[in-house]
Design an enzyme around this catalytic site. Structure first.
Site, PDB file in Angstrom:
ATOM      1  N   GLY A 152       0.840  -1.195   0.000  1.00 13.15           N
ATOM      2  CA  GLY A 152       0.000   0.000   0.000  1.00 13.15           C
ATOM      3  C   GLY A 152       0.867   1.234   0.000  1.00 13.15           C
ATOM      4  O   GLY A 152       2.070   1.168   0.297  1.00 13.15           O
ATOM      5  N   CYS A 163       5.465  -5.945   1.512  1.00 14.06           N
ATOM      6  CA  CYS A 163       5.763  -4.517   1.439  1.00 14.06           C
ATOM      7  C   CYS A 163       5.131  -3.778   2.631  1.00 14.06           C
ATOM      8  O   CYS A 163       5.548  -3.945   3.759  1.00 14.06           O
ATOM      9  CB  CYS A 163       5.322  -3.964   0.094  1.00 14.06           C
ATOM     10  N   TYR A 164       4.083  -2.960   2.403  1.00 15.58           N
ATOM     11  CA  TYR A 164       3.417  -2.299   3.527  1.00 15.58           C
ATOM     12  C   TYR A 164       2.926  -3.314   4.547  1.00 15.58           C
ATOM     13  O   TYR A 164       2.951  -3.072   5.754  1.00 15.58           O
ATOM     14  CB  TYR A 164       2.249  -1.448   3.028  1.00 15.58           C
ATOM     15  N   HIS A 184       7.718  -7.451  -3.891  1.00 16.94           N
ATOM     16  CA  HIS A 184       6.414  -7.870  -4.414  1.00 16.94           C
ATOM     17  C   HIS A 184       6.558  -9.202  -5.146  1.00 16.94           C
ATOM     18  O   HIS A 184       6.939  -9.229  -6.319  1.00 16.94           O
ATOM     19  CB  HIS A 184       5.835  -6.809  -5.357  1.00 16.94           C
ATOM     20  N   GLU A 216       4.241 -11.038  -6.231  1.00 14.27           N
ATOM     21  CA  GLU A 216       3.118 -11.267  -7.136  1.00 14.27           C
ATOM     22  C   GLU A 216       3.341 -10.767  -8.556  1.00 14.27           C
ATOM     23  O   GLU A 216       2.617 -11.155  -9.478  1.00 14.27           O
ATOM     24  CB  GLU A 216       1.839 -10.624  -6.560  1.00 14.27           C
ATOM     25  N   SER A 240     -25.391 -13.045 -24.405  1.00 17.71           N
ATOM     26  CA  SER A 240     -24.942 -12.106 -25.427  1.00 17.71           C
ATOM     27  C   SER A 240     -24.105 -12.800 -26.495  1.00 17.71           C
ATOM     28  O   SER A 240     -23.748 -12.193 -27.492  1.00 17.71           O
ATOM     29  CB  SER A 240     -24.082 -11.011 -24.775  1.00 17.71           C
ATOM     30  N   GLY A 241     -23.782 -14.079 -26.280  1.00 13.70           N
ATOM     31  CA  GLY A 241     -22.896 -14.778 -27.192  1.00 13.70           C
ATOM     32  C   GLY A 241     -21.456 -14.728 -26.746  1.00 13.70           C
ATOM     33  O   GLY A 241     -20.608 -15.448 -27.274  1.00 13.70           O
ATOM     34  N   GLY A 242     -21.145 -13.885 -25.754  1.00 13.67           N
ATOM     35  CA  GLY A 242     -19.796 -13.807 -25.220  1.00 13.67           C
ATOM     36  C   GLY A 242     -19.506 -14.972 -24.297  1.00 13.67           C
ATOM     37  O   GLY A 242     -20.408 -15.681 -23.842  1.00 13.67           O
ATOM     38  N   VAL A 243     -18.232 -15.165 -23.992  1.00 16.10           N
ATOM     39  CA  VAL A 243     -17.838 -16.315 -23.181  1.00 16.10           C
ATOM     40  C   VAL A 243     -18.438 -16.251 -21.782  1.00 16.10           C
ATOM     41  O   VAL A 243     -18.895 -17.269 -21.248  1.00 16.10           O
ATOM     42  CB  VAL A 243     -16.299 -16.433 -23.122  1.00 16.10           C
ATOM     43  N   ASP A 244     -18.490 -15.076 -21.160  1.00  7.44           N
ATOM     44  CA  ASP A 244     -18.971 -14.977 -19.781  1.00  7.44           C
ATOM     45  C   ASP A 244     -20.446 -15.367 -19.670  1.00  7.44           C
ATOM     46  O   ASP A 244     -20.823 -16.196 -18.829  1.00  7.44           O
ATOM     47  CB  ASP A 244     -18.755 -13.563 -19.235  1.00  7.44           C
ATOM     48  N   SER A 245     -21.281 -14.745 -20.493  1.00  6.41           N
ATOM     49  CA  SER A 245     -22.719 -15.031 -20.394  1.00  6.41           C
ATOM     50  C   SER A 245     -23.025 -16.464 -20.821  1.00  6.41           C
ATOM     51  O   SER A 245     -23.926 -17.108 -20.275  1.00  6.41           O
ATOM     52  CB  SER A 245     -23.531 -14.043 -21.232  1.00  6.41           C
ATOM     53  N   LYS A 291     -11.044 -14.092 -15.867  1.00  8.49           N
ATOM     54  CA  LYS A 291     -11.402 -14.504 -17.226  1.00  8.49           C
ATOM     55  C   LYS A 291     -10.808 -15.866 -17.586  1.00  8.49           C
ATOM     56  O   LYS A 291     -11.487 -16.708 -18.188  1.00  8.49           O
ATOM     57  CB  LYS A 291     -10.944 -13.440 -18.222  1.00  8.49           C
TER      58      LYS A 291
END
Length: 513
Positions: free
Chosen positions: A54, A81-82, A165, A167, A219-224, A366
């Site tokens: 932070g 770190c912080y 860090h 990560e 919607s045709g997208g991967v998520d929906s 994702k």
């Protein structure tokens, strides 16, 4: 519930990356503001805590503090770190301003053999304070040129901390350190796999909706699509999918979505609604991006409410909300994050909607969504389809959205997609994660056929990313960019200039609005 890690966010720009690295170790984790309600955190039943970095100094007025329950729990703790400085401060050590700040690459030297730091040398630092006296019970585990205590540990209480860090990609083997903490020190089982995600999701969906009917926004997208596939597997013909043609989709997409849905989820009922005129009318004269997002979100909900009434008032609505949507929208469970933009399916929803939400992907990144989709048997052509924003082309059509501008953008975007696909830059294994065209809302002077033109400028945006939380611009070949630009200017009426966006995320977002 899988064994898990709770990550407390003290304002780090890398907080989401910590979560990504822990998930990559197949350990479930969640990210909480440092002052989240204690019950909210402990309900996760974590086996350990990670304290993020932070920007604050532990001695600054109003600086974030360590919640008492962290140490009271008796669980292992890893400070970054912080988080290291805070742990030191709370446990009676000394933190002082460093005579030389450390930002960027550094080298650490392990001081105790046989620890998780043995395989780490090159690291990424970002701090202005340093530890000058260890808390009681700790030993120094590593040092750097500017940090005499670059890592420390109390092996009895299983408290560990590093000044760097782990990560970020700039710390090679940093992910292994986080994995070691989660699995070897905290005792987490690496069972956060696509199969376990599906099993837990099916159970939660059935518990949530019972015998009620459920609407799914597709919607045709991967998520929906993955969200709808999960709900369909959980409750079968209780699911009714609704596809809304907003008039703001990519070229030829409405027909493609309907065909793909019937191919993959043929057992589910699909209602297709052409509301293109309604959406474009609502957006007329509106240019402010947040307002456009809210308009789209509200129109969606009103249409779904209308369909629900026709079906006898369906109480549940499935949405493909994923974790980056939650983070960027600063939803209630991320209430300390600054709102970057309102995703229409998170912060853009009307307060008086008549649905309760079913969001089986809400805490997935994702790449995790795609892994779940593949495990469900969905085809690679759908799973690796280009991501598309919920508000549609409104967020790629800067300024007012009109039918002519949408058609112009659709044509230009189709050219980019065709050329990238032909060159092998799209799909699984492709060299771009997302690519699209943006209409910039400004006109520029040009010369075509010896005549002066004054037409719109368009931008190409192409990025590489694993998780969509951070992204870099794709280094597309000059010849490919030239071919795309030449085709757009020659084939799309109303565009006379094409530029390429070379901004990473952060500081920019992937979408322009």
């Amino acid at each position: 519930m899988p064994s898990s890690i709770a990550i407390l966010d003290f304002g780090s720009q890398y907080a989401q990356l910590i979560a990504r690295r822990v998930r990559e170790a197949q350990v479930y984790c969640e990210l909480f503001p440092w002052d989240a309600p204690v019950r909210q955190v402990l309900d996760l039943k974590p086996k350990g805590f990670i304290l993020s970095g932070g920007p604050a100094s532990v001695y600054a007025e109003g600086a974030p503090t360590l919640p008492p329950y962290v140490l009271d729990s008796g669980l292992p703790v890893l400070g970054l770190c912080y988080g290291m400085q805070l742990l030191t401060h709370v446990l009676g050590g000394q933190v002082d301003p460093s005579p030389e700040r450390e930002y960027g690459p550094a080298t650490i030297e392990p001081l105790v053999p046989g620890t998780m730091l043995d395989a780490i040398s090159a690291v990424w630092m970002s701090h202005g304070d340093r530890i000058t006296r260890l808390p009681e019970g700790f030993v120094a585990l590593a040092r750097s040129a500017n940090s005499p205590i670059a890592a420390m540990g109390d092996f009895t209480r299983k408290y560990f901390a590093v000044q760097f860090h782990p990560e970020v990609n700039h710390t090679p083997n940093g992910a292994a350190l986080l994995r070691h903490f989660a699995i070897e020190i905290c005792g987490c089982t690496p069972d956060w796999t696509p199969g376990s995600i599906i099993e837990q999701s099916l159970r939660r969906i059935r518990e949530q909706v019972g015998g009620d009917r459920v609407l799914a926004a597709v919607s045709g997208g991967v998520d929906s699509t993955v969200a709808a596939a999960l709900v369909h597997r959980a409750v079968g013909d209780q699911l009714v999918a609704v596809f809304v043609d907003t008039g703001l989709l990519r070229q030829g997409e409405p027909a493609q979505v309907v065909a793909a849905f019937h191919d993959q989820l043929g057992g589910a009922e699909l209602i297709a609604v052409d509301a293109s005129g309604e959406f474009l009318k609502a957006l007329k004269g509106v240019s402010e991006p947040e307002q456009k997002r809210r308009i789209v979100g509200e129109r969606f909900i009103r249409i779904f409410e209308g369909e629900a009434q026709k079906l006898g008032q369906v109480p549940w609505l499935v949405q493909g909300t994923i974790y980056p949507d939650v983070v960027e929208s600063s939803a209630p469970d991320r209430n300390k994050a600054a709102r970057i933009k309102s995703h229409h399916n998170v912060a853009g929803l009307p307060q008086d909607m008549h649905f309760s939400l079913v969001e089986p992907l809400r805490y997935l990144f994702k790449d995790e969504v795609r892994a779940v989709g593949e495990a469900l048997g969905l085809p690679a052509s759908l799973i690796w389809r280009q991501p598309f924003p919920g508000p549609g082309l409104t967020v790629r059509c800067l300024g007012e959205v009109t039918p002519d501008r949408v058609a112009r953008l659709q044509a230009a975007d189709a050219i980019l997609t065709q050329e990238l696909a032909a060159a092998g830059f799209l799909g699984k294994g492709g060299l771009t994660a997302q690519a699209f065209v943006v209409l910039l809302g400004v006109r520029t002077v040009g010369v075509m056929g010896d005549e002066r033109t004054y037409q719109e400028a368009a931008a190409i945006r192409a990025v590489v990313t694993d998780d969509f939380m951070t992204a870099d611009w794709a280094h597309l070949p000059y010849e490919l960019l030239a071919r795309v630009a030449n085709r757009i200017v020659n084939e799309v009426h109303g565009i006379n200039r094409v530029v390429y966006d070379i901004t990473s995320k952060p500081p920019a977002t992937i979408e322009w609005e």
